[in-house]
Write an enzyme that holds these catalytic residues in place. Structure first.
Site, PDB file in Angstrom:
ATOM      1  N   TYR A 147       0.285   4.027 -14.835  1.00  0.00           N
ATOM      2  CA  TYR A 147      -0.246   5.119 -14.022  1.00  0.00           C
ATOM      3  C   TYR A 147       0.118   4.866 -12.571  1.00  0.00           C
ATOM      4  CZ  TYR A 147      -3.597   8.300 -11.807  1.00  0.00           C
ATOM      5  OH  TYR A 147      -4.178   9.293 -11.048  1.00  0.00           O
ATOM      6  N   ASP A 242       4.122  -1.206  -8.067  1.00  0.00           N
ATOM      7  CA  ASP A 242       2.894  -0.487  -7.764  1.00  0.00           C
ATOM      8  C   ASP A 242       1.751  -1.489  -7.925  1.00  0.00           C
ATOM      9  OD1 ASP A 242       0.653   1.037  -7.552  1.00  0.00           O
ATOM     10  OD2 ASP A 242       1.292   2.600  -8.963  1.00  0.00           O
ATOM     11  N   LYS A 270      -6.942   0.597  -3.542  1.00  0.00           N
ATOM     12  CA  LYS A 270      -8.142  -0.089  -4.068  1.00  0.00           C
ATOM     13  C   LYS A 270      -8.630  -1.227  -3.152  1.00  0.00           C
ATOM     14  CE  LYS A 270      -7.543   1.909  -8.566  1.00  0.00           C
ATOM     15  NZ  LYS A 270      -6.285   2.327  -9.137  1.00  0.00           N
TER      16      LYS A 270
HETATM   17  C1  LIG Z   1      -5.509   3.665  -9.071  1.00  0.00           C
HETATM   18  C2  LIG Z   1      -4.036   3.607  -9.129  1.00  0.00           C
HETATM   19  C3  LIG Z   1      -3.222   4.525  -8.453  1.00  0.00           C
HETATM   20  C4  LIG Z   1      -3.789   5.734  -7.766  1.00  0.00           C
HETATM   21  O1  LIG Z   1      -4.582   5.393  -6.667  1.00  0.00           O
HETATM   22  P1  LIG Z   1      -5.645   6.487  -6.119  1.00  0.00           P
HETATM   23  O2  LIG Z   1      -6.232   5.810  -4.921  1.00  0.00           O
HETATM   24  O3  LIG Z   1      -6.603   6.711  -7.231  1.00  0.00           O
HETATM   25  O4  LIG Z   1      -4.868   7.699  -5.769  1.00  0.00           O
HETATM   26  C5  LIG Z   1      -1.861   4.333  -8.463  1.00  0.00           C
HETATM   27  N1  LIG Z   1      -1.307   3.288  -9.098  1.00  0.00           N
HETATM   28  C6  LIG Z   1      -2.048   2.370  -9.763  1.00  0.00           C
HETATM   29  C7  LIG Z   1      -1.388   1.230 -10.430  1.00  0.00           C
HETATM   30  C8  LIG Z   1      -3.426   2.509  -9.814  1.00  0.00           C
HETATM   31  O5  LIG Z   1      -4.152   1.633 -10.518  1.00  0.00           O
END
Ligand SMILES: *Cc1c(COP(=O)(O)O)cnc(C)c1O
Length: 430
Positions: A147, A242, A270
């Site tokens: 994701y 990511d 996060k």
């Molecule tokens: C949570 C997450 C996102 C998206 O971040 P948001 O702050 O919710 O937009 C993107 N990449 C990874 C790996 C994530 O865990």
């Protein structure tokens, strides 16, 4: 009578349903994967959340990993209070954004410049634009089950069999936005090499969660990340890690530090916001200086580098500089997972587990899980029963079999004990 939240949660959820689509502001919160009424929370305290019915629950979601120091950590509370008194947004540079950027560049060697944004989604969207501009190519290769936020080009899974024919995951994503997204199986380097062969000189970047945390928790097979690094550099594409989830959660310099890989670009979120809406992307100066106003690639944000959010993020990262913090987090994660595995064994329940730093995952499955294809076959009904049993026993797990669990520095031995007792009683009922 449905399961999940108590009377006050139900009342608020029903009010929410009338004014918010599905009653929630992010889909997984709606409990669709486990059934029942979502729990509405009033406040958090260290490793615990207190719901609107006054129930105190051991939290293993921790705002999807963001709250690494626990809820309402005294240092964050007092720093944020002080920052708020000085005004909440200037729409102009502030000292803490410079300090936070300096801190990130110092502890993450692949990052020489970093741009602050307000969410992980924004960070990924911008890193992708930058990689396309830098390489003058258009295609992006991602992995099934990873994701990367909800930007159009990332809401794509593999079409059946032919990975080059990508279909959007959501209505509203035009086929044009999806057709430049290629999808490969996680932990499968051959699939990546094949896609590079089929798309000669057209792949701008490979984006990967170096530890996949959005399909449960799947660690990279030995050689997988190294292989991505050599394939991207041989083929003139960029490697984007990511690390929105793994950054400052699995180690002091993220998954890249743990596995010894130097990606071209990295996205964060996060943990770096300390509980506020923050994202960031960074990498080599030569690439990052393509961003406006240093270069031509446009990206902007009214609340980017917000002084309150920067203070919370900086204070959080300052508490995470000692590698011993991560050793302690990881041994606590192992203690929780070992407790879970033991109770499963005693009850004769098939369970697969994994741990990296301050996160862990488990699947109700007989076989090991290395990809989305394998994760998908786990026992979802059993997860839903386990989830609700644990909730009744006072433990808040992520309400989906395909999410990782997260701990904080506030999770100690007594929380492990509490968790084990709960897990022991619930496993017997499965
Ligand atoms: C949570 C997450 C996102 C998206 O971040 P948001 O702050 O919710 O937009 C993107 N990449 C990874 C790996 C994530 O865990």
């Amino acid at each position: 009578m449905s399961r999940g939240g108590g009377t006050s949660s139900r009342v608020l959820y029903e009010r929410g349903l009338r004014v918010i689509p599905g009653g929630v502001n992010s889909p997984v919160r709606a409990f669709r994967a486990v059934g029942g009424v979502p729990v509405v929370f009033e406040r958090g305290e260290g490793a615990y959340l207190i719901d609107v019915d006054g129930r105190r629950l051991l939290d293993l979601v921790m705002s999807w990993g963001a709250m690494i120091l626990g809820h309402a950590h005294p240092a964050i509370v007092s720093e944020v209070e002080a920052a708020v008194r000085g005004g909440t947004s200037f729409g102009a540079p502030c000292p803490d954004e410079v300090k936070l950027a300096e801190h990130i560049c110092k502890v993450v060697p692949s990052v020489e410049r970093v741009r602050m944004v307000s969410s992980g989604t924004e960070a990924v969207m911008s890193a992708i634009r930058l990689s396309r501009a830098y390489t003058h190519r258009s295609k992006i290769l991602k992995f099934k089950g990873c994701y990367h936020g909800h930007a159009d080009s990332m809401l794509v899974r593999a079409g059946s069999g032919v990975a080059t024919l990508s279909l959007p995951d959501s209505p509203g994503v035009p086929p044009g936005a999806a057709e430049d997204t290629l999808v490969a199986q996680f932990n499968n380097l051959d699939a990546v090499a094949d896609l590079f062969d089929e798309n000669q000189d057209n792949i701008a970047a490979v984006i990967v969660e170096p530890v996949a945390g959005n399909m449960g928790l799947i660690t990279p097979n030995h050689g997988f990340l190294e292989g991505l690094q050599s394939l991207t550099s041989e083929r003139g594409a960029l490697l984007i890690f990511d690390e929105v989830m793994t950054g400052f959660r699995v180690g002091p310099s993220g998954a890249q530090g743990l596995y010894g890989i130097t990606p071209d670009l990295t996205t964060f979120g996060k943990v770096i916001g300390g509980g506020f809406p923050v994202g960031a992307f960074g990498g080599r100066a030569e690439i990052m200086d393509q961003m406006a106003p240093a270069g031509p690639v446009y990206q902007a944000g009214t609340l980017s580098g917000n002084p309150i959010a920067m203070r919370a993020g900086l204070t959080t990262l300052e508490h995470l500089t000692d590698p011993a913090v991560y050793e302690a987090l990881e041994s606590r994660s192992y203690a929780l997972v070992d407790a879970l595995a033991n109770e499963a064994k005693n009850a004769g329940v098939a369970l697969q587990t994994s741990v990296v730093g301050g996160m862990f995952g488990f699947y109700f499955a007989e076989h090991t899980v290395n990809s989305w294809e394998e994760a998908e076959t786990c026992d979802r009904e059993r997860f839903a029963s386990f989830f609700h049993g644990m909730l009744e026993a006072g433990v808040y797990l992520p309400p989906s079999p395909f999410e990782a669990c997260f701990i904080s520095t506030a999770h100690g031995d007594s929380e492990v004990e509490y968790f084990q007792i709960a897990a022991g009683s619930v496993m017997k009922t499965l």
